[in-house]
Motif scaffolding. Structure first.
Motif, PDB file in Angstrom:
ATOM      1  N   LEU A   1      14.370 -14.997  49.122  1.00 42.05           N
ATOM      2  CA  LEU A   1      13.451 -15.653  48.192  1.00 42.05           C
ATOM      3  C   LEU A   1      13.786 -17.150  48.134  1.00 42.05           C
ATOM      4  N   GLN A   2      15.003 -17.474  48.602  1.00 43.56           N
ATOM      5  CA  GLN A   2      15.406 -18.870  48.798  1.00 43.56           C
ATOM      6  C   GLN A   2      15.761 -19.029  50.276  1.00 43.56           C
ATOM      7  N   GLU A   3      15.506 -20.194  50.812  1.00 41.25           N
ATOM      8  CA  GLU A   3      15.832 -20.455  52.209  1.00 41.25           C
ATOM      9  C   GLU A   3      17.346 -20.354  52.408  1.00 41.25           C
ATOM     10  N   ARG A   4      17.747 -19.585  53.429  1.00 42.17           N
ATOM     11  CA  ARG A   4      19.174 -19.393  53.702  1.00 42.17           C
ATOM     12  C   ARG A   4      19.400 -19.191  55.195  1.00 42.17           C
ATOM     13  N   CYS A   5      20.609 -19.530  55.616  1.00 42.03           N
ATOM     14  CA  CYS A   5      21.045 -19.223  56.978  1.00 42.03           C
ATOM     15  C   CYS A   5      21.775 -17.876  56.942  1.00 42.03           C
ATOM     16  N   GLY A   6      22.126 -17.352  58.122  1.00 43.02           N
ATOM     17  CA  GLY A   6      22.741 -16.030  58.211  1.00 43.02           C
ATOM     18  C   GLY A   6      23.986 -15.852  57.379  1.00 43.02           C
ATOM     19  N   VAL A   7      24.926 -16.786  57.456  1.00 45.58           N
ATOM     20  CA  VAL A   7      26.172 -16.679  56.684  1.00 45.58           C
ATOM     21  C   VAL A   7      25.874 -16.669  55.190  1.00 45.58           C
ATOM     22  N   ASP A   8      24.944 -17.519  54.770  1.00 45.40           N
ATOM     23  CA  ASP A   8      24.582 -17.573  53.354  1.00 45.40           C
ATOM     24  C   ASP A   8      23.867 -16.305  52.900  1.00 45.40           C
TER      25      ASP A   8
ATOM     26  N   LYS B   1      26.598 -13.695  52.269  1.00 49.28           N
ATOM     27  CA  LYS B   1      27.272 -13.977  50.994  1.00 49.28           C
ATOM     28  C   LYS B   1      26.373 -13.636  49.808  1.00 49.28           C
ATOM     29  N   SER B   2      25.104 -13.973  49.927  1.00 49.52           N
ATOM     30  CA  SER B   2      24.154 -13.718  48.845  1.00 49.52           C
ATOM     31  C   SER B   2      23.989 -12.221  48.587  1.00 49.52           C
ATOM     32  N   VAL B   3      23.933 -11.426  49.641  1.00 49.89           N
ATOM     33  CA  VAL B   3      23.805  -9.974  49.493  1.00 49.89           C
ATOM     34  C   VAL B   3      24.997  -9.432  48.692  1.00 49.89           C
ATOM     35  N   ILE B   4      26.188  -9.905  48.997  1.00 44.87           N
ATOM     36  CA  ILE B   4      27.381  -9.480  48.255  1.00 44.87           C
ATOM     37  C   ILE B   4      27.261  -9.892  46.789  1.00 44.87           C
TER      38      ILE B   4
ATOM     39  N   ILE C   1      18.600  -8.227  51.605  1.00 51.46           N
ATOM     40  CA  ILE C   1      18.341  -9.368  52.487  1.00 51.46           C
ATOM     41  C   ILE C   1      17.036 -10.053  52.076  1.00 51.46           C
ATOM     42  N   LEU C   2      16.003  -9.265  51.815  1.00 52.54           N
ATOM     43  CA  LEU C   2      14.728  -9.863  51.411  1.00 52.54           C
ATOM     44  C   LEU C   2      14.836 -10.566  50.062  1.00 52.54           C
ATOM     45  N   ILE C   3      15.565  -9.992  49.122  1.00 53.77           N
ATOM     46  CA  ILE C   3      15.783 -10.684  47.840  1.00 53.77           C
ATOM     47  C   ILE C   3      16.491 -12.007  48.098  1.00 53.77           C
ATOM     48  N   SER C   4      17.493 -11.971  48.941  1.00 51.06           N
ATOM     49  CA  SER C   4      18.240 -13.183  49.269  1.00 51.06           C
ATOM     50  C   SER C   4      17.331 -14.258  49.839  1.00 51.06           C
TER      51      SER C   4
END
Length: 105
Positions: free
Chosen positions: A21-28, A31-34, A16-19
């Motif tokens: 590093l770019q601004e993201r909303c919960g759904v994103d 998806k990014s973690v996957i 989650i923290l790696i994700s």
């Protein structure tokens, strides 16, 4: 307190923290973690929003915008420091085990 509580990050926390590093909303973020973990780690909404609340409370992330129910976040300098410490800890563990695991893999 944050240093002790987040001394060792769980896999969902780390990704989650790696994700973030770019601004993201919960759904994103989910998806990014996957994507980042190549499908190995999945974070459900309950886990995600619990962790986001803890991270926000400890000032590891900040909320950047709200659009209706959609909230976006990004990691702070404090969060980056904790993430980098965990990254270094994991690298050290791999390096420590490398000699002993040689031939076992």
């Amino acid at each position: 307190m944050a240093r002790q509580q987040f001394q060792n990050l769980t896999e969902p926390m780390y990704y989650i923290l790696i994700s973030l590093l770019q601004e993201r909303c919960g759904v994103d973020i989910m998806k990014s973690v996957i994507d980042i973990s190549k499908g190995r780690v999945r974070v459900g909404p309950g886990t995600l929003y619990t962790l986001l609340g803890k991270f926000e409370k400890e000032k590891m992330i900040i909320e950047t915008k709200i659009q209706g129910r959609k909230r976006s976040y990004i990691i702070t300098d404090k969060g980056k420091e904790i993430l980098l410490d965990e990254y270094r800890r994991l690298i050290t563990m791999v390096n420590d085990g490398e000699v002993y695991m040689e031939g076992e893999i």
